[in-house]
Design an enzyme around this catalytic site. Structure first.
Site, short mmCIF file in Angstrom:
data_model
loop_
_atom_site.label_atom_id
_atom_site.label_comp_id
_atom_site.label_asym_id
_atom_site.label_seq_id
_atom_site.Cartn_x
_atom_site.Cartn_y
_atom_site.Cartn_z
N ASP A 165 10.16 -1.60 1.30
CA ASP A 165 9.55 -0.84 0.44
C ASP A 165 9.74 0.34 0.19
OD1 ASP A 165 7.10 -1.63 -0.83
OD2 ASP A 165 5.77 -0.30 0.48
N CYS A 196 2.58 -5.39 -8.97
CA CYS A 196 2.80 -4.38 -7.73
C CYS A 196 1.36 -3.63 -7.79
CB CYS A 196 3.94 -3.36 -7.87
SG CYS A 196 4.26 -2.43 -6.47
N TYR A 220 -1.46 -6.36 -5.11
CA TYR A 220 -1.62 -5.54 -3.83
C TYR A 220 -3.25 -5.03 -3.56
CZ TYR A 220 2.84 -4.74 -1.60
OH TYR A 220 4.09 -4.82 -1.27
N TYR A 226 -4.54 0.03 0.30
CA TYR A 226 -4.74 -0.83 -0.69
C TYR A 226 -6.25 -1.41 -0.94
CZ TYR A 226 0.51 -0.12 -0.47
OH TYR A 226 1.65 0.59 -0.62
N GLU A 247 7.00 -10.55 -5.57
CA GLU A 247 6.11 -10.16 -4.51
C GLU A 247 5.93 -10.97 -3.31
OE1 GLU A 247 4.67 -7.12 -4.17
OE2 GLU A 247 5.24 -6.23 -6.23
#
Length: 227
Positions: free
Chosen positions: A51, A142, A146, A170, A212
């Site tokens: 990440d 993204c 998330y 998140y 993802e």
């Protein structure tokens, strides 16, 4: 004369295309291990290292979105998000690496692995070569996935403090507010797109949504370069 039929909000079309991917993400053992605290530390470390690599290129993608954005307000917002992506890489991931007995310099020295390389290569090719709508659709998962995952997991969180910290990041209202701003922009842009443009953007959104899932799966499998 019948009124002209209005297209549904673009975000609704995008989510409908990628919802099966989102459901697969929620059902993935990596996410299950985060919430019940059983995720192996090595799998989480793999995720954090990759990440960190990903976010450096994601920040570049957001900077390109800023350059192509239609209004000055949108330019500033994406530029701020690009800075924020780098800050997250430096701060949050640095803290995670310290908790895992390592540091950011060690993470930076580790190789970019196949799924990360494929995802960021696709992302950068799309934002550089496509329209603003295509670029926006490519970077959107993204943000959005998330946010949805964080929101979904926040209620139960995790008995593991490290994993609970990731979930809180998140699921936090500040991040949710940023995502709502990007979704509002997506709907605004969507009103101006032809059906062909919507299809192209939807294809990019679905593709990066799949990446993802692949990103979490790569961490779960401990992906390495095969040769």
């Amino acid at each position: 004369m019948a009124a002209e039929q209005q297209s549904p909000p673009f975000t609704r079309q995008l989510w409908a295309a990628a919802e099966p991917v989102y459901e697969a993400i929620l059902g993935h053992p990596f996410i299950g291990g985060l919430t019940d605290g059983t995720l192996p530390r090595q799998a989480f470390r793999h995720f954090v290292v990759q990440d960190s690599h990903y976010l450096r290129d994601y920040a570049r993608a957001l900077a390109v979105c800023a350059a192509k954005a239609p209004t000055e307000q949108d330019v500033r917002a994406f530029a701020d998000d690009a800075v924020g992506a780098i800050a997250a890489e430096q701060e949050m991931h640095g803290e995670f690496m310290a908790a895992l007995g390592s540091d950011a310099d060690q993470a930076a020295a580790e190789p970019v692995l196949p799924t990360t390389r494929a995802y960021t290569s696709y992302l950068l090719a799309t934002v550089y070569g496509g329209s603003f709508a295509e670029a926006l659709a490519a970077v959107l998962p993204c943000y959005w996935i998330y946010a949805r995952v964080g929101e979904r997991l926040l209620a139960s969180s995790s008995p593991d403090p490290l994993y609970a910290r990731w979930i809180a990041t998140y699921g936090d209202e500040a991040f949710q507010t940023v995502v709502r701003r990007v979704l509002d922009l997506t709907d605004r842009i969507g009103e101006e797109l032809s059906e062909a443009e919507r299809r192209r953007a939807t294809e990019h959104f679905t593709t990066t949504s799949r990446y993802e899932w692949m990103f979490w799966d790569a961490a779960w499998r401990g992906e390495t370069w095969p040769v």
